[in-house]
Motif scaffolding. Structure first.
Motif, PDB file in Angstrom:
ATOM      1  N   PHE A  51       0.843  -1.211   0.000  1.00  0.00           N
ATOM      2  CA  PHE A  51       0.000   0.000   0.000  1.00  0.00           C
ATOM      3  C   PHE A  51       0.872   1.254   0.000  1.00  0.00           C
ATOM      4  O   PHE A  51       0.655   2.184  -0.786  1.00  0.00           O
ATOM      5  CB  PHE A  51      -0.907  -0.025   1.237  1.00  0.00           C
ATOM      6  CG  PHE A  51      -2.076   0.915   1.165  1.00  0.00           C
ATOM      7  CD1 PHE A  51      -1.896   2.290   1.124  1.00  0.00           C
ATOM      8  CD2 PHE A  51      -3.374   0.432   1.159  1.00  0.00           C
ATOM      9  CE1 PHE A  51      -2.976   3.165   1.073  1.00  0.00           C
ATOM     10  CE2 PHE A  51      -4.469   1.292   1.091  1.00  0.00           C
ATOM     11  CZ  PHE A  51      -4.272   2.662   1.051  1.00  0.00           C
ATOM     12  N   ALA A  52       1.877   1.280   0.872  1.00  0.00           N
ATOM     13  CA  ALA A  52       2.756   2.453   0.976  1.00  0.00           C
ATOM     14  C   ALA A  52       3.502   2.702  -0.325  1.00  0.00           C
ATOM     15  O   ALA A  52       3.768   3.863  -0.686  1.00  0.00           O
ATOM     16  CB  ALA A  52       3.737   2.261   2.134  1.00  0.00           C
ATOM     17  N   PRO A 104       0.006  -7.776  -6.115  1.00  0.00           N
ATOM     18  CA  PRO A 104       0.592  -8.892  -5.355  1.00  0.00           C
ATOM     19  C   PRO A 104       1.649  -8.473  -4.335  1.00  0.00           C
ATOM     20  O   PRO A 104       1.828  -9.141  -3.307  1.00  0.00           O
ATOM     21  CB  PRO A 104       1.212  -9.774  -6.438  1.00  0.00           C
ATOM     22  CG  PRO A 104       0.449  -9.437  -7.666  1.00  0.00           C
ATOM     23  CD  PRO A 104       0.114  -7.979  -7.561  1.00  0.00           C
ATOM     24  N   GLY A 105       2.356  -7.377  -4.618  1.00  0.00           N
ATOM     25  CA  GLY A 105       3.413  -6.923  -3.715  1.00  0.00           C
ATOM     26  C   GLY A 105       3.779  -5.489  -4.000  1.00  0.00           C
ATOM     27  O   GLY A 105       3.203  -4.840  -4.898  1.00  0.00           O
ATOM     28  N   PRO A 106       4.744  -4.940  -3.262  1.00  0.00           N
ATOM     29  CA  PRO A 106       5.177  -3.557  -3.470  1.00  0.00           C
ATOM     30  C   PRO A 106       5.695  -3.347  -4.892  1.00  0.00           C
ATOM     31  O   PRO A 106       6.236  -4.270  -5.510  1.00  0.00           O
ATOM     32  CB  PRO A 106       6.298  -3.380  -2.438  1.00  0.00           C
ATOM     33  CG  PRO A 106       6.034  -4.427  -1.394  1.00  0.00           C
ATOM     34  CD  PRO A 106       5.459  -5.584  -2.133  1.00  0.00           C
ATOM     35  N   ASP A 119      -0.640  15.155  -0.880  1.00  0.00           N
ATOM     36  CA  ASP A 119      -1.154  14.834   0.445  1.00  0.00           C
ATOM     37  C   ASP A 119      -1.330  13.322   0.520  1.00  0.00           C
ATOM     38  O   ASP A 119      -2.346  12.778   0.080  1.00  0.00           O
ATOM     39  CB  ASP A 119      -2.490  15.554   0.680  1.00  0.00           C
ATOM     40  CG  ASP A 119      -3.041  15.334   2.067  1.00  0.00           C
ATOM     41  OD1 ASP A 119      -3.924  16.095   2.458  1.00  0.00           O
ATOM     42  OD2 ASP A 119      -2.593  14.399   2.761  1.00  0.00           O
ATOM     43  N   ARG A 120      -0.337  12.651   1.058  1.00  0.00           N
ATOM     44  CA  ARG A 120      -0.372  11.194   1.087  1.00  0.00           C
ATOM     45  C   ARG A 120      -1.552  10.644   1.891  1.00  0.00           C
ATOM     46  O   ARG A 120      -2.140   9.624   1.540  1.00  0.00           O
ATOM     47  CB  ARG A 120       0.945  10.648   1.641  1.00  0.00           C
ATOM     48  CG  ARG A 120       2.129  10.780   0.696  1.00  0.00           C
ATOM     49  CD  ARG A 120       3.432  10.378   1.394  1.00  0.00           C
ATOM     50  NE  ARG A 120       4.552  10.266   0.476  1.00  0.00           N
ATOM     51  CZ  ARG A 120       5.288  11.294   0.051  1.00  0.00           C
ATOM     52  NH1 ARG A 120       4.983  12.526   0.451  1.00  0.00           N
ATOM     53  NH2 ARG A 120       6.305  11.107  -0.775  1.00  0.00           N
ATOM     54  N   ILE A 138       4.625   5.221   4.648  1.00  0.00           N
ATOM     55  CA  ILE A 138       4.247   4.147   5.569  1.00  0.00           C
ATOM     56  C   ILE A 138       3.293   4.673   6.637  1.00  0.00           C
ATOM     57  O   ILE A 138       2.264   4.049   6.939  1.00  0.00           O
ATOM     58  CB  ILE A 138       5.510   3.534   6.212  1.00  0.00           C
ATOM     59  CG1 ILE A 138       6.305   2.741   5.167  1.00  0.00           C
ATOM     60  CG2 ILE A 138       5.146   2.634   7.395  1.00  0.00           C
ATOM     61  CD1 ILE A 138       7.651   2.239   5.652  1.00  0.00           C
ATOM     62  N   GLU A 139       3.599   5.840   7.180  1.00  0.00           N
ATOM     63  CA  GLU A 139       2.739   6.403   8.227  1.00  0.00           C
ATOM     64  C   GLU A 139       1.405   6.877   7.652  1.00  0.00           C
ATOM     65  O   GLU A 139       0.370   6.774   8.320  1.00  0.00           O
ATOM     66  CB  GLU A 139       3.465   7.551   8.925  1.00  0.00           C
ATOM     67  CG  GLU A 139       4.641   7.074   9.765  1.00  0.00           C
ATOM     68  CD  GLU A 139       5.258   8.161  10.609  1.00  0.00           C
ATOM     69  OE1 GLU A 139       4.999   9.353  10.324  1.00  0.00           O
ATOM     70  OE2 GLU A 139       6.008   7.828  11.550  1.00  0.00           O
ATOM     71  N   ALA A 140       1.397   7.356   6.413  1.00  0.00           N
ATOM     72  CA  ALA A 140       0.139   7.760   5.783  1.00  0.00           C
ATOM     73  C   ALA A 140      -0.761   6.554   5.556  1.00  0.00           C
ATOM     74  O   ALA A 140      -1.993   6.648   5.658  1.00  0.00           O
ATOM     75  CB  ALA A 140       0.417   8.472   4.462  1.00  0.00           C
ATOM     76  N   THR A 141      -0.151   5.416   5.250  1.00  0.00           N
ATOM     77  CA  THR A 141      -0.915   4.179   5.077  1.00  0.00           C
ATOM     78  C   THR A 141      -1.625   3.798   6.368  1.00  0.00           C
ATOM     79  O   THR A 141      -2.773   3.346   6.351  1.00  0.00           O
ATOM     80  CB  THR A 141       0.020   3.032   4.643  1.00  0.00           C
ATOM     81  OG1 THR A 141       0.626   3.368   3.397  1.00  0.00           O
ATOM     82  CG2 THR A 141      -0.737   1.722   4.492  1.00  0.00           C
TER      83      THR A 141
END
Length: 375
Positions: free
Chosen positions: A252-253, A321-323, A265-266, A332-335
């Motif tokens: 996701f990130a 399926p993956g990054p 704006d993440r 990462i924090e926005a996720t």
């Protein structure tokens, strides 16, 4: 029995009851005193322990202790590291002291510390990032790069070629080694079907310092994996609460990282993706199409959207399926902390400013206004 005898018997019973009450009172009083003493002694012991832990282990120490703080380390891991290295007495005391002083932004690096340093001196040193060795060279891995792009930087900055790098990160042996060394980060999820590269998105983007001319390629790559591990483990409680796996987090990130512009704006983009997933809409994010094509061109064509690939989020619902790239801490924090919105669409104009919409009609109006009229 005459009245006199009855009175004597009653008197005797009253005296006996008074005696019992006195005994009970004494027992209660003694118990209370003992309890207070235990609390007091325990508190005194605790106070003395904390007071001692706040002081340097050895005020006269001159011997230095080499401490390497990895990239992405948080306050908890740094506190534990200082205790393990014998610099401080108790990691918890240092952690809470630093929190009380509102200090948590420490720098990764190699430090030359002693047991004579006070907590304030340790904090100041960790904040300034003073290293006791000058690196032979440094290498910066920006956010949003694929493994192949990281390989290009490796080739420019080290004695190793991009192909040697790719051979290593796609090696089953090396992947299994990373799974064994970092089991909470590199899980069985990286071995799922349709994943292009097992370790895609698992190398943390940061600036790395090296203190020898030719560190091994394995050491270079593992340091990047270790850095990602140090970052992600700080969010283990949040991941458990959200019932999200590390693989889902990094996937996701990575989408946020690839959609990001200088002014993006993440958190709001994250809300769009979550809203789409929750209503069973495809994510329809262009970077996944480019990743599916294996191409880094600037513009996605309509014909590209039809590519038959598991990473194409126009044809497949949910996360890929993956990054698709390496995400930084901000993404990462926005996720994990998306905005609360009703947006389902967004677009970036020519200046990189994002415009969000709740409906498709509203989105089309903004496409006309910010993109087509600007051409």
């Amino acid at each position: 029995m005459d009245n006199g005898s009855k009175k004597q018997e009653m008197f005797a019973k009253m005296q006996e009851k008074k005696s019992e009450v006195k005994i009970v009172r004494k027992i209660v009083a003694i118990t209370a005193i003992v309890f207070v003493l235990i609390i007091g002694i325990g508190g005194l012991i605790g106070y003395n322990y904390v007071k001692g832990a706040l002081k340097p282990l050895d005020p006269d120490a001159t011997k230095t202790i080499a401490v390497e703080v990895p990239i992405g380390s948080g306050l908890s891991s740094i506190s534990t590291l200082l205790e393990e290295k014998g610099v401080i007495k108790d990691a918890r005391v240092f952690k809470y002291y630093a929190k009380f002083k509102n200090e948590s932004q420490f720098q990764a690096g190699n430090y030359d510390l002693t047991q004579a340093m006070t907590f304030d001196e340790l904090i100041e040193s960790l904040k300034t990032g003073k290293v006791y060795r000058k690196p032979v060279f440094t290498m910066t891995i920006p956010e949003g790069l694929t493994l192949e792009q990281i390989g290009q930087i490796i080739e420019k900055k080290t004695p190793y070629t991009q192909q040697e790098f790719m051979d290593l990160v796609t090696s089953d042996t090396f992947v299994q080694q990373m799974m064994a060394n970092y089991p909470e980060l590199v899980t069985e999820a990286v071995l799922a079907d349709n994943i292009r590269y097992d370790l895609e998105g698992y190398l943390y983007p940061a600036t790395y310092s090296y203190y020898e001319e030719k560190p091994s390629l394995e050491a270079i790559v593992e340091e990047m994996v270790a850095a990602m591990n140090n970052v992600v483990k700080n969010y283990s409680d949040v991941l458990a609460e959200k019932q999200m796996s590390v693989h889902q987090l990094l996937t996701f990130a990575s989408l946020l990282e690839e959609e990001a512009t200088a002014q993006t704006d993440r958190e709001t983009i994250a809300s769009v993706f979550y809203n789409r997933i929750n209503t069973d809409m495809p994510l329809q994010t262009d970077p996944t199409v480019l990743y599916a094509l294996g191409d880094h061109k600037d513009r996605v064509l309509y014909e590209d959207l039809e590519v038959d690939n598991a990473y194409n989020t126009y044809k497949n619902k949910g996360l890929p399926p993956g990054p698709i790239a390496g995400a930084g801490k901000t993404s990462i924090e926005a996720t994990l902390n998306p905005s609360d919105t009703e947006y389902f669409y967004f677009l970036a104009d020519k200046e990189g400013v994002n415009h969000f919409s709740k409906t498709y009609d509203e989105h089309l109006q903004k496409v006309e206004k910010y993109l087509r009229q600007a051409e």
